[in-house]
Design a protein around this motif. Structure first.
Motif, PDB file in Angstrom:
ATOM      1  N   ARG B  42      -3.906 -21.402   7.891  1.00 45.37           N
ATOM      2  CA  ARG B  42      -2.751 -21.361   6.989  1.00 45.37           C
ATOM      3  C   ARG B  42      -3.157 -21.069   5.547  1.00 45.37           C
ATOM      4  N   HIS B  43      -4.344 -21.523   5.193  1.00 40.81           N
ATOM      5  CA  HIS B  43      -4.813 -21.260   3.832  1.00 40.81           C
ATOM      6  C   HIS B  43      -5.358 -19.841   3.689  1.00 40.81           C
ATOM      7  N   PHE B  44      -6.244 -19.453   4.594  1.00 38.47           N
ATOM      8  CA  PHE B  44      -6.964 -18.195   4.395  1.00 38.47           C
ATOM      9  C   PHE B  44      -6.260 -16.951   4.944  1.00 38.47           C
ATOM     10  N   ALA B  45      -5.574 -17.062   6.074  1.00 39.97           N
ATOM     11  CA  ALA B  45      -5.006 -15.854   6.692  1.00 39.97           C
ATOM     12  C   ALA B  45      -4.074 -15.076   5.737  1.00 39.97           C
ATOM     13  N   PRO B  46      -3.158 -15.755   5.015  1.00 39.60           N
ATOM     14  CA  PRO B  46      -2.297 -14.987   4.086  1.00 39.60           C
ATOM     15  C   PRO B  46      -3.089 -14.341   2.943  1.00 39.60           C
ATOM     16  N   ARG B  47      -4.197 -14.955   2.545  1.00 43.16           N
ATOM     17  CA  ARG B  47      -5.044 -14.368   1.498  1.00 43.16           C
ATOM     18  C   ARG B  47      -5.845 -13.198   2.081  1.00 43.16           C
ATOM     19  N   LEU B  48      -6.306 -13.374   3.320  1.00 46.59           N
ATOM     20  CA  LEU B  48      -7.014 -12.275   3.986  1.00 46.59           C
ATOM     21  C   LEU B  48      -6.086 -11.065   4.133  1.00 46.59           C
ATOM     22  N   LYS B  49      -4.825 -11.323   4.398  1.00 41.96           N
ATOM     23  CA  LYS B  49      -3.886 -10.206   4.565  1.00 41.96           C
ATOM     24  C   LYS B  49      -3.787  -9.404   3.267  1.00 41.96           C
ATOM     25  N   SER B  50      -3.662 -10.105   2.140  1.00 49.40           N
ATOM     26  CA  SER B  50      -3.621  -9.397   0.849  1.00 49.40           C
ATOM     27  C   SER B  50      -4.916  -8.641   0.608  1.00 49.40           C
ATOM     28  N   TYR B  51      -6.042  -9.313   0.892  1.00 49.66           N
ATOM     29  CA  TYR B  51      -7.353  -8.682   0.717  1.00 49.66           C
ATOM     30  C   TYR B  51      -7.451  -7.400   1.543  1.00 49.66           C
ATOM     31  N   LEU B  52      -7.097  -7.478   2.816  1.00 54.05           N
ATOM     32  CA  LEU B  52      -7.256  -6.320   3.712  1.00 54.05           C
ATOM     33  C   LEU B  52      -6.334  -5.179   3.312  1.00 54.05           C
ATOM     34  N   ILE B  53      -5.123  -5.510   2.856  1.00 50.89           N
ATOM     35  CA  ILE B  53      -4.206  -4.451   2.430  1.00 50.89           C
ATOM     36  C   ILE B  53      -4.767  -3.751   1.181  1.00 50.89           C
ATOM     37  N   ARG B  54      -5.351  -4.545   0.278  1.00 50.32           N
ATOM     38  CA  ARG B  54      -5.961  -3.926  -0.912  1.00 50.32           C
ATOM     39  C   ARG B  54      -7.170  -3.071  -0.543  1.00 50.32           C
ATOM     40  N   GLN B  55      -7.795  -3.393   0.594  1.00 46.40           N
ATOM     41  CA  GLN B  55      -8.937  -2.611   1.056  1.00 46.40           C
ATOM     42  C   GLN B  55      -8.487  -1.331   1.762  1.00 46.40           C
ATOM     43  N   GLY B  56      -7.189  -1.109   1.830  1.00 46.46           N
ATOM     44  CA  GLY B  56      -6.695   0.130   2.423  1.00 46.46           C
ATOM     45  C   GLY B  56      -6.169  -0.007   3.838  1.00 46.46           C
ATOM     46  N   SER B  57      -6.021  -1.240   4.313  1.00 43.94           N
ATOM     47  CA  SER B  57      -5.525  -1.444   5.671  1.00 43.94           C
ATOM     48  C   SER B  57      -3.998  -1.375   5.697  1.00 43.94           C
ATOM     49  N   SER B  58      -3.437  -0.911   6.820  1.00 43.32           N
ATOM     50  CA  SER B  58      -1.985  -1.010   7.006  1.00 43.32           C
ATOM     51  C   SER B  58      -1.670  -2.476   7.305  1.00 43.32           C
ATOM     52  N   THR B  59      -0.386  -2.872   7.204  1.00 48.43           N
ATOM     53  CA  THR B  59      -0.060  -4.275   7.479  1.00 48.43           C
ATOM     54  C   THR B  59      -0.319  -4.607   8.952  1.00 48.43           C
ATOM     55  N   GLU B  60      -0.043  -3.639   9.849  1.00 51.60           N
ATOM     56  CA  GLU B  60      -0.285  -3.882  11.282  1.00 51.60           C
ATOM     57  C   GLU B  60      -1.765  -4.092  11.541  1.00 51.60           C
ATOM     58  N   ALA B  61      -2.579  -3.186  10.978  1.00 49.77           N
ATOM     59  CA  ALA B  61      -4.028  -3.302  11.179  1.00 49.77           C
ATOM     60  C   ALA B  61      -4.548  -4.599  10.569  1.00 49.77           C
ATOM     61  N   ALA B  62      -3.960  -5.001   9.436  1.00 50.49           N
ATOM     62  CA  ALA B  62      -4.400  -6.240   8.788  1.00 50.49           C
ATOM     63  C   ALA B  62      -4.150  -7.439   9.706  1.00 50.49           C
ATOM     64  N   GLU B  63      -2.982  -7.454  10.358  1.00 51.06           N
ATOM     65  CA  GLU B  63      -2.674  -8.554  11.288  1.00 51.06           C
ATOM     66  C   GLU B  63      -3.714  -8.626  12.413  1.00 51.06           C
ATOM     67  N   GLU B  64      -4.048  -7.468  12.961  1.00 51.64           N
ATOM     68  CA  GLU B  64      -5.036  -7.447  14.047  1.00 51.64           C
ATOM     69  C   GLU B  64      -6.405  -7.907  13.544  1.00 51.64           C
ATOM     70  N   LEU B  65      -6.781  -7.406  12.355  1.00 53.24           N
ATOM     71  CA  LEU B  65      -8.070  -7.793  11.781  1.00 53.24           C
ATOM     72  C   LEU B  65      -8.146  -9.293  11.522  1.00 53.24           C
ATOM     73  N   ILE B  66      -7.027  -9.864  11.087  1.00 50.04           N
ATOM     74  CA  ILE B  66      -7.015 -11.304  10.813  1.00 50.04           C
ATOM     75  C   ILE B  66      -7.259 -12.086  12.109  1.00 50.04           C
ATOM     76  N   GLN B  67      -6.681 -11.595  13.197  1.00 45.99           N
ATOM     77  CA  GLN B  67      -6.947 -12.240  14.497  1.00 45.99           C
ATOM     78  C   GLN B  67      -8.453 -12.226  14.792  1.00 45.99           C
ATOM     79  N   ASP B  68      -9.055 -11.056  14.628  1.00 51.55           N
ATOM     80  CA  ASP B  68     -10.508 -10.913  14.874  1.00 51.55           C
ATOM     81  C   ASP B  68     -11.317 -11.832  13.969  1.00 51.55           C
ATOM     82  N   ILE B  69     -10.972 -11.771  12.664  1.00 55.85           N
ATOM     83  CA  ILE B  69     -11.754 -12.520  11.671  1.00 55.85           C
ATOM     84  C   ILE B  69     -11.657 -14.019  11.955  1.00 55.85           C
TER      85      ILE B  69
END
Lengths: 222, 197
Positions: B42-69
């Motif tokens: 709950r703490h990190f996943a929403p921050r990871l989502k912002s991080y990944l989107i800034r890294q050029g990820s789509s929101t869908e890809a970010a969701e999948e990456l967060i699952q992996d991470i």
């Protein structure tokens, strides 16, 4: 193991921590870190910047069910290798080569297709991906060999892994990185006694000085 | 799972965020504690989502990456050592390596942490958790003291996946200037925080 005295510039360590380097530069830095506790600490410190910036991100809402999805997968029976491939590790130890390099080439140096550049000098270009025009090489040269005098249009980083290299008044031993920037002419000489094995990254084609060397350039692709 | 992000559930957790996250991550590592994992998520996943989107990820890809991470966080938590890193830093490195793999499709060479070839590592002394809590505060302060130019190249590097030459092109600066700004920013941080902060 002697502590390395020549390090890559901090900008390489910071960018390695940030994760922006091409595979070629990343491999050279990771290989240097294998020898160098000082630079490992620097990378760890730089990673803290990444940790802080992650912490400071404004949260973005997740899809509904995102947490449930991951919770449902926690018990999936996925083998996570606790240690790295033992065969590769043994290979690296036996050959006194950095583990990241041995992993990268997937075996020992003899499995590579070395090309002879004459006078006992051999080179092989490694397949490295990236967004820049960086090139990754392994170079081996016999003792006492003077390498062609050359300059660069970009940066050249050389990690010595075996033997030693004299460049100007400086000497580079295993673990040391020789970094040369724009328009620095140099002609490194291999130390006596042992063959020198280096990992080399250039970010632009090297510009050789001598005519013969220049003629050779398209041939060897340096 | 009813505990909210501040951890005022069944667990008795420290109020300081960095310390709380370190405790939670250790609970996951040692006890396979799902409640602790959910709080970390709950703490990190929403921050990871912002991080990944800034890294050029789509929101869908970010969701999948967060699952992996986050699955990697669960599986590797045993290896987490609070003496060596803040929880956010440890999770950052997992996220960074995963996004290089997935978003850039490149390999990420890493040294072996305990490689006998490396020289001795400076060991953390004293109460490590208190030490990095203080370090985190000082780092935050030091980051605000960087010049605007230095802070910009640091952010573009860490948050926007920009290489030296990409930054040079974008800011219309010579490559050497970008490199020296990064070097100076890092030097400044180390001056404020001390070597091996």
């Amino acid at each position: 193991m002697v502590k390395p005295r020549h390090h890559p510039g901090d900008e390489w360590l910071v960018s390695y921590a940030a994760g922006t380097l091409d595979e070629a530069y990343s491999l050279l830095v990771a290989s240097h870190l294998t020898y160098c506790g000082v630079c490992r600490e620097k990378v760890r410190a730089a990673e803290d910047v990444g940790g802080l910036l992650l912490e400071q991100q404004t949260p973005t809402d997740l899809d509904l069910g995102s947490l449930d999805r991951v919770l449902a997968r926690l018990d999936d029976d996925v083998a996570v290798p606790a240690v790295r491939d033992i065969r590769i590790q043994t290979e690296a130890e036996r050959a006194h080569l950095p583990l990241p390099l041995v992993e990268f080439i997937g075996g020992d140096l003899n499995s590579l297709s070395w090309r002879s550049l004459g006078r006992g000098v051999k080179a092989v270009r490694l397949d490295a991906h990236g967004r820049e025009d960086s090139r990754l090489w392994l170079l081996r040269a016999p003792p006492g060999m003077r390498l062609a005098e050359h300059s660069h249009r970009g940066t050249e980083l050389v990690l010595v892994m075996h033997g030693c290299l004299h460049d100007g008044s400086e000497i580079f031993v295993p673990g040391d990185v020789d970094e040369k920037g724009d328009d620095h002419w140099h002609a490194p000489v291999v130390g006596d006694g042992e063959e020198c094995i280096c990992l080399v990254v250039t970010d632009a084609p090297i510009r050789f000085k001598g005519l013969v060397a220049r003629l050779l350039q398209p041939l060897i692709g340096l | 799972m009813r505990a909210d992000e501040t951890g005022k559930g069944k667990l008795d957790l420290p109020a300081d965020t960095a310390t709380r996250m370190a405790v939670l991550l250790q609970r996951v590592g040692r006890q396979r504690d799902r409640e602790a994992f959910a709080l970390l998520f709950r703490h990190f996943a929403p921050r990871l989502k912002s991080y990944l989107i800034r890294q050029g990820s789509s929101t869908e890809a970010a969701e999948e990456l967060i699952q992996d991470i986050m699955l990697l966080v669960w599986r590797k938590a045993e290896q987490y050592d609070p003496k060596r890193a803040a929880a956010s830093t440890w999770i950052y490195t997992i996220a960074r390596n995963r996004r290089i793999d997935v978003l850039r499709r490149e390999r990420r060479p890493e040294p072996e942490p305990e490689d006998p070839m490396a020289g001795p590592v400076v060991e953390a002394t004293g109460d490590a958790v208190i030490a990095f809590k203080q370090n985190r505060k000082r780092l935050m302060q030091a980051m605000t003291e960087l010049s605007e130019e230095q802070a910009l190249v640091v952010k573009m590097s860490f948050m926007e996946d920009k290489s030296h030459s990409m930054i040079a092109r974008e800011l219309d600066l010579p490559l050497g200037t970008v490199k020296s700004r990064l070097r100076l920013a890092f030097k400044r941080l180390r001056e404020v925080l001390g070597e091996g902060w």
